[in-house]
Design a protein around this motif. Structure first.
Motif, mmCIF file in Angstrom:
data_model
loop_
_atom_site.group_PDB
_atom_site.id
_atom_site.type_symbol
_atom_site.label_atom_id
_atom_site.label_comp_id
_atom_site.label_asym_id
_atom_site.label_seq_id
_atom_site.Cartn_x
_atom_site.Cartn_y
_atom_site.Cartn_z
ATOM 1 N N ALA A 94 0.836 -1.629 -0.528
ATOM 2 C CA ALA A 94 -0.185 0.297 -0.377
ATOM 3 C C ALA A 94 1.112 1.161 -0.077
ATOM 4 O O ALA A 94 1.159 1.730 1.193
ATOM 5 C CB ALA A 94 -1.233 0.169 0.999
ATOM 6 N N HIS A 95 1.296 1.676 -1.151
ATOM 7 C CA HIS A 95 1.827 2.724 -1.712
ATOM 8 C C HIS A 95 1.841 4.115 -1.150
ATOM 9 O O HIS A 95 0.449 4.691 -1.883
ATOM 10 C CB HIS A 95 3.030 2.303 -2.872
ATOM 11 N N PRO A 96 1.651 5.037 -0.058
ATOM 12 C CA PRO A 96 1.309 6.334 -0.254
ATOM 13 C C PRO A 96 2.308 6.865 -0.973
ATOM 14 O O PRO A 96 3.218 6.808 -1.196
ATOM 15 C CB PRO A 96 1.529 6.573 1.624
ATOM 16 N N VAL A 97 2.284 8.101 -1.143
ATOM 17 C CA VAL A 97 2.924 9.380 -2.007
ATOM 18 C C VAL A 97 3.108 10.121 -1.470
ATOM 19 O O VAL A 97 3.055 11.243 -0.878
ATOM 20 C CB VAL A 97 2.359 9.894 -3.573
ATOM 21 N N MET A 126 -7.769 2.618 3.859
ATOM 22 C CA MET A 126 -8.044 3.694 3.581
ATOM 23 C C MET A 126 -8.714 4.236 2.988
ATOM 24 O O MET A 126 -8.549 6.299 3.045
ATOM 25 C CB MET A 126 -6.862 4.091 1.849
ATOM 26 N N ARG A 127 -9.405 4.483 2.065
ATOM 27 C CA ARG A 127 -10.987 5.624 2.147
ATOM 28 C C ARG A 127 -11.034 5.710 3.998
ATOM 29 O O ARG A 127 -11.455 7.403 3.191
ATOM 30 C CB ARG A 127 -12.068 4.463 1.374
ATOM 31 N N LYS A 128 -11.712 5.391 4.216
ATOM 32 C CA LYS A 128 -11.927 5.678 6.199
ATOM 33 C C LYS A 128 -11.131 6.564 6.461
ATOM 34 O O LYS A 128 -11.562 7.790 7.347
ATOM 35 C CB LYS A 128 -12.207 4.498 6.802
ATOM 36 N N ILE A 129 -9.545 6.608 6.346
ATOM 37 C CA ILE A 129 -9.441 7.498 7.114
ATOM 38 C C ILE A 129 -8.381 9.025 6.228
ATOM 39 O O ILE A 129 -7.551 9.650 5.760
ATOM 40 C CB ILE A 129 -7.287 6.769 7.279
ATOM 41 N N GLY A 130 -9.357 8.812 5.371
ATOM 42 C CA GLY A 130 -9.694 9.749 3.957
ATOM 43 C C GLY A 130 -7.995 9.829 3.230
ATOM 44 O O GLY A 130 -8.295 10.585 2.206
ATOM 45 N N GLN A 131 -7.926 8.831 2.721
ATOM 46 C CA GLN A 131 -6.509 8.474 1.197
ATOM 47 C C GLN A 131 -7.383 8.091 0.356
ATOM 48 O O GLN A 131 -8.790 8.325 -0.261
ATOM 49 C CB GLN A 131 -5.389 7.831 1.643
ATOM 50 N N CYS A 132 -6.970 8.340 -0.988
ATOM 51 C CA CYS A 132 -7.534 7.836 -2.158
ATOM 52 C C CYS A 132 -6.850 6.550 -2.514
ATOM 53 O O CYS A 132 -5.560 7.230 -3.561
ATOM 54 C CB CYS A 132 -7.423 9.088 -3.434
ATOM 55 N N PRO A 133 -7.402 6.052 -2.722
ATOM 56 C CA PRO A 133 -6.386 4.099 -2.565
ATOM 57 C C PRO A 133 -6.762 3.946 -3.954
ATOM 58 O O PRO A 133 -7.970 4.044 -4.684
ATOM 59 C CB PRO A 133 -7.207 3.007 -1.926
ATOM 60 N N VAL A 134 -5.646 2.957 -5.112
ATOM 61 C CA VAL A 134 -6.250 2.291 -6.525
ATOM 62 C C VAL A 134 -5.808 1.390 -6.387
ATOM 63 O O VAL A 134 -4.579 1.226 -5.403
ATOM 64 C CB VAL A 134 -5.297 3.718 -7.264
ATOM 65 N N ARG A 135 -6.826 0.559 -7.133
ATOM 66 C CA ARG A 135 -5.619 -0.690 -7.026
ATOM 67 C C ARG A 135 -5.559 -0.965 -8.272
ATOM 68 O O ARG A 135 -5.845 -1.231 -9.430
ATOM 69 C CB ARG A 135 -7.448 -1.860 -7.504
ATOM 70 N N LEU A 136 -4.416 -1.507 -8.323
ATOM 71 C CA LEU A 136 -3.539 -2.606 -9.385
ATOM 72 C C LEU A 136 -3.948 -3.492 -9.390
ATOM 73 O O LEU A 136 -3.605 -4.713 -8.557
ATOM 74 C CB LEU A 136 -1.751 -2.569 -9.318
ATOM 75 N N GLN A 137 -4.403 -4.513 -10.551
ATOM 76 C CA GLN A 137 -4.795 -5.954 -11.015
ATOM 77 C C GLN A 137 -3.678 -6.832 -10.168
ATOM 78 O O GLN A 137 -3.973 -7.764 -10.854
ATOM 79 C CB GLN A 137 -5.964 -6.111 -11.816
#
Length: 269
Positions: A94-97, A126-137
């Motif tokens: 789970a890579h944060p920027v 991640m959504r709950k803590i206010g981040q914007c997660p994206v999924r790599l398949q």
């Protein structure tokens, strides 16, 4: 201090106050003690494969089947980090920027054996803590953000190295052009809006895009001459001593904080 600045600017993420977030931070001398009762473990040690593997091997011996094991790695593949672990189905990157206080994106990258439920749980957290997660398949070297970033760096370097543009003007192309264009929408939606939809855009422009792409050439060698040229231009703008660099980073972070606030105000339609 960073959290307090975010709170004062109305940019603090998640549902907890600064005081509540800080109260959750503590230290200990034992890894087992540190993860006791945890449902999600986010590893943040330096970007060293052997060090990270050692940490996850220790965690693998401690946790049960209910804990998500997540790495903050920006480039190490999950197959390099997690293969052979007993709890591999619970592992992902789970890579944060950077800087994560101001940029909400988190890339979720699964190991080939990662359970779908692990990705979904991490996405929800991640959504709950206010981040914007994206999924790599699936995993890919560089993940998504760095692959896009390196493509930009590659062509930026080539334009400077071949004498097409000065380093200063090159940076303006991004800060006053593409960066502004992409601050609220991505390249695919930009294509969609810059014509009568995506199909029309491709009908009109794809041949020109392919023609230009064919001129890109090989990967730049990042020759010392161009390194010196770029460094000289950057140091004219921001001297590379600690004081000037820190001041410029602070200014950048202030800009990002204001942009983050604006983006929240401009709710997507």
């Amino acid at each position: 201090r960073e959290l307090k600045s975010l709170e004062e600017a109305g940019s603090l993420r998640g549902s907890l106050s600064v005081e509540e977030q800080v109260s959750l931070i503590s230290g200990c001398s034992s890894l087992q003690e540190a993860v006791e009762g945890a449902m999600h473990i986010q590893e943040c040690v330096p970007e060293n494969l052997e060090l990270k593997k050692e940490i996850f091997a220790q965690l693998d011996r401690i946790v049960d089947d209910s804990v998500v094991l997540s790495s903050s790695s920006s480039c190490l593949l999950p197959s390099k980090l997690f293969t052979g672990l007993a709890h591999v189905k619970q592992c992902l990157v789970a890579h944060p920027v950077n800087p994560p206080y101001y940029i909400p994106l988190v890339e979720l990258v699964p190991h080939p054996e990662t359970a779908p439920a692990t990705v979904e749980r991490t996405h929800a957290l991640m959504r709950k803590i206010g981040q914007c997660p994206v999924r790599l398949q699936k995993e890919v070297d560089g993940f998504a953000l760095n692959r896009l970033q390196y493509a930009v760096i590659s062509e930026a370097w080539r334009l400077v190295e071949e004498g097409v543009m000065s380093p200063a003007d090159l940076d303006l192309v991004m800060s006053e052009g593409l960066g502004t264009r992409y601050a609220f929408i991505g390249p695919l939606e930009t294509m969609h809006l810059n014509a009568e939809g995506m199909l029309n855009y491709c009908d009109r422009y794809v041949e020109g895009i392919k023609r230009v792409l064919k001129t890109f050439g090989p990967i730049p060698e990042f020759s010392r001459d161009t390194v010196e040229k770029a460094n000289q231009a950057m140091c004219m703008k921001v001297p590379d001593d600690p004081e000037h660099l820190a001041a410029r980073r602070q200014w950048r972070d202030e800009c990002l904080m204001r942009l983050s606030k604006l983006k929240r105000q401009m709710q997507p339609q």
